[in-house]
Design a protein around this motif. Structure first.
Motif, mmCIF file in Angstrom:
data_model
loop_
_atom_site.group_PDB
_atom_site.id
_atom_site.type_symbol
_atom_site.label_atom_id
_atom_site.label_comp_id
_atom_site.label_asym_id
_atom_site.label_seq_id
_atom_site.Cartn_x
_atom_site.Cartn_y
_atom_site.Cartn_z
ATOM 1 N N ASP A 20 -0.527 4.072 4.976
ATOM 2 C CA ASP A 20 -1.119 3.784 3.670
ATOM 3 C C ASP A 20 -0.656 2.431 3.128
ATOM 4 O OD1 ASP A 20 -2.795 4.287 1.541
ATOM 5 O OD2 ASP A 20 -1.286 5.379 0.387
ATOM 6 N N LEU A 21 -0.726 1.417 3.981
ATOM 7 C CA LEU A 21 -0.353 0.074 3.564
ATOM 8 C C LEU A 21 -1.478 -0.558 2.749
ATOM 9 C CD1 LEU A 21 1.115 -1.352 6.904
ATOM 10 C CD2 LEU A 21 2.368 -0.321 4.998
ATOM 11 N N ALA A 22 -1.107 -1.362 1.792
ATOM 12 C CA ALA A 22 -2.106 -2.117 1.021
ATOM 13 C C ALA A 22 -2.497 -3.350 1.833
ATOM 14 C CB ALA A 22 -1.541 -2.511 -0.332
ATOM 15 N N LEU A 23 -3.276 -3.131 2.870
ATOM 16 C CA LEU A 23 -3.547 -4.182 3.836
ATOM 17 C C LEU A 23 -4.190 -5.412 3.199
ATOM 18 C CD1 LEU A 23 -3.289 -4.733 6.894
ATOM 19 C CD2 LEU A 23 -5.643 -3.951 7.149
ATOM 20 N N PHE A 24 -5.050 -5.197 2.206
ATOM 21 C CA PHE A 24 -5.741 -6.307 1.552
ATOM 22 C C PHE A 24 -5.181 -6.574 0.155
ATOM 23 C CE2 PHE A 24 -8.699 -4.629 4.687
ATOM 24 C CZ PHE A 24 -9.067 -5.778 5.361
ATOM 25 N N GLY A 25 -3.971 -6.096 -0.103
ATOM 26 C CA GLY A 25 -3.339 -6.321 -1.401
ATOM 27 C C GLY A 25 -3.497 -5.133 -2.330
ATOM 28 N N ALA A 30 -7.133 0.893 -3.128
ATOM 29 C CA ALA A 30 -7.993 2.078 -3.169
ATOM 30 C C ALA A 30 -9.233 1.890 -2.307
ATOM 31 C CB ALA A 30 -8.394 2.383 -4.612
ATOM 32 N N GLU A 31 -9.816 0.685 -2.331
ATOM 33 C CA GLU A 31 -11.005 0.428 -1.528
ATOM 34 C C GLU A 31 -10.684 0.520 -0.040
ATOM 35 O OE1 GLU A 31 -10.204 -1.134 -4.195
ATOM 36 O OE2 GLU A 31 -11.962 -1.462 -5.456
ATOM 37 N N PHE A 32 -9.539 -0.021 0.363
ATOM 38 C CA PHE A 32 -9.164 0.057 1.773
ATOM 39 C C PHE A 32 -8.928 1.502 2.192
ATOM 40 C CE2 PHE A 32 -5.630 0.014 4.981
ATOM 41 C CZ PHE A 32 -6.420 -0.342 6.049
ATOM 42 N N ARG A 33 -8.214 2.258 1.376
ATOM 43 C CA ARG A 33 -7.953 3.656 1.717
ATOM 44 C C ARG A 33 -9.263 4.450 1.797
ATOM 45 N NH1 ARG A 33 -3.941 7.329 2.051
ATOM 46 N NH2 ARG A 33 -4.458 9.488 1.523
ATOM 47 N N GLY A 34 -10.169 4.178 0.877
ATOM 48 C CA GLY A 34 -11.439 4.900 0.869
ATOM 49 C C GLY A 34 -12.395 4.485 1.965
ATOM 50 N N SER A 35 -12.139 3.346 2.601
ATOM 51 C CA SER A 35 -13.056 2.860 3.639
ATOM 52 C C SER A 35 -12.873 3.595 4.958
ATOM 53 C CB SER A 35 -12.856 1.356 3.861
ATOM 54 O OG SER A 35 -11.594 1.097 4.458
#
Length: 227
Positions: A20-25, A30-35
């Motif tokens: 659950d890294l904030a890959l894009f900041g 939330a958008e990355f996790r939801g993708s």
């Protein structure tokens, strides 16, 4: 997530999804996790299965995603820059290059992959990349965030050599070319991608460096695999 084949994209995605890294900041956490609803973070080549699991999608899935009547609010694309420049299939080629290739070959045969010589032609490469990002999918989203995986030539070639040794050997990889040519192609892939990013103007542009089996650096901060 973009980079040449064998640069470490799949490993980075898997680590980022599972940890659950904030890959894009933080702003796009939330958008990355939801993708990616498939929390294994594993790569899925089959389009229908990737859609069903809402896994990360491949470069070759872009055309079919463009045709979907509804899409998730966020998608993660795993972009193999080498395969984009070689020509995933005929429908991804710009018309001018497609006609030229067909004149040189047999128009009745499937369009061949671009040669090593072609991959050293910056203007053609830029046209290939532009044609790929002209697909309707990229017009359906308000924001595009990019993470580029940077991998040195020696490590990239070693990764591809190991992969080829465990396969049927059907795939033609750029490290099969003479060393000076392979190095030039590796550099050209990154040059072409940097040029595409200028035109794309992503809202986030993350740099990932993979030069170790232990992990990767995300904007200068080291992250271990399996963390």
């Amino acid at each position: 997530m973009a980079g040449p084949c064998g640069s470490g994209k799949s490993s980075v995605i898997k680590t980022a999804v599972q940890a659950d890294l904030a890959l894009f900041g933080d702003d796009l956490r939330a958008e990355f996790r939801g993708s990616v609803l498939d929390r294994s973070g594993c790569e899925v080549d089959d389009y229908n299965l990737a859609l069903e699991r809402q896994s990360c999608f491949q470069s070759s899935h872009v055309k079919r995603l463009s045709r979907e009547s509804t899409l998730p609010s966020a998608l993660l694309l795993h972009l193999d820059l080498y395969q984009i420049l070689r020509g995933i299939d005929a429908s991804y080629w710009p018309k001018g290059l497609k006609r030229k290739a067909q004149r040189l070959g047999d128009a009745s045969d499937p369009l061949p992959k671009r040669s090593f010589e072609d991959l050293l032609k910056p203007r053609q490469n830029d046209r290939m990349m532009q044609a790929f990002f002209a697909k309707k999918l990229f017009q359906r989203f308000n924001r595009i965030a990019v993470a580029t995986v940077h991998c040195g030539f020696e490590r990239n070639a070693a990764q591809l050599t190991a992969r080829k040794g465990g396969s049927s050997g059907q795939w033609l990889k750029y490290f099969s070319a003479p060393d000076p040519v392979a190095r030039a192609i590796h550099a050209e892939i990154y040059r072409c991608w940097a040029s595409a990013l200028v035109r794309m103007a992503p809202v986030v542009d993350v740099s990932i460096k993979v030069d170790s089996d232990a992990g990767f650096s995300l904007n200068g901060s080291f992250i271990a695999y399996g963390c």
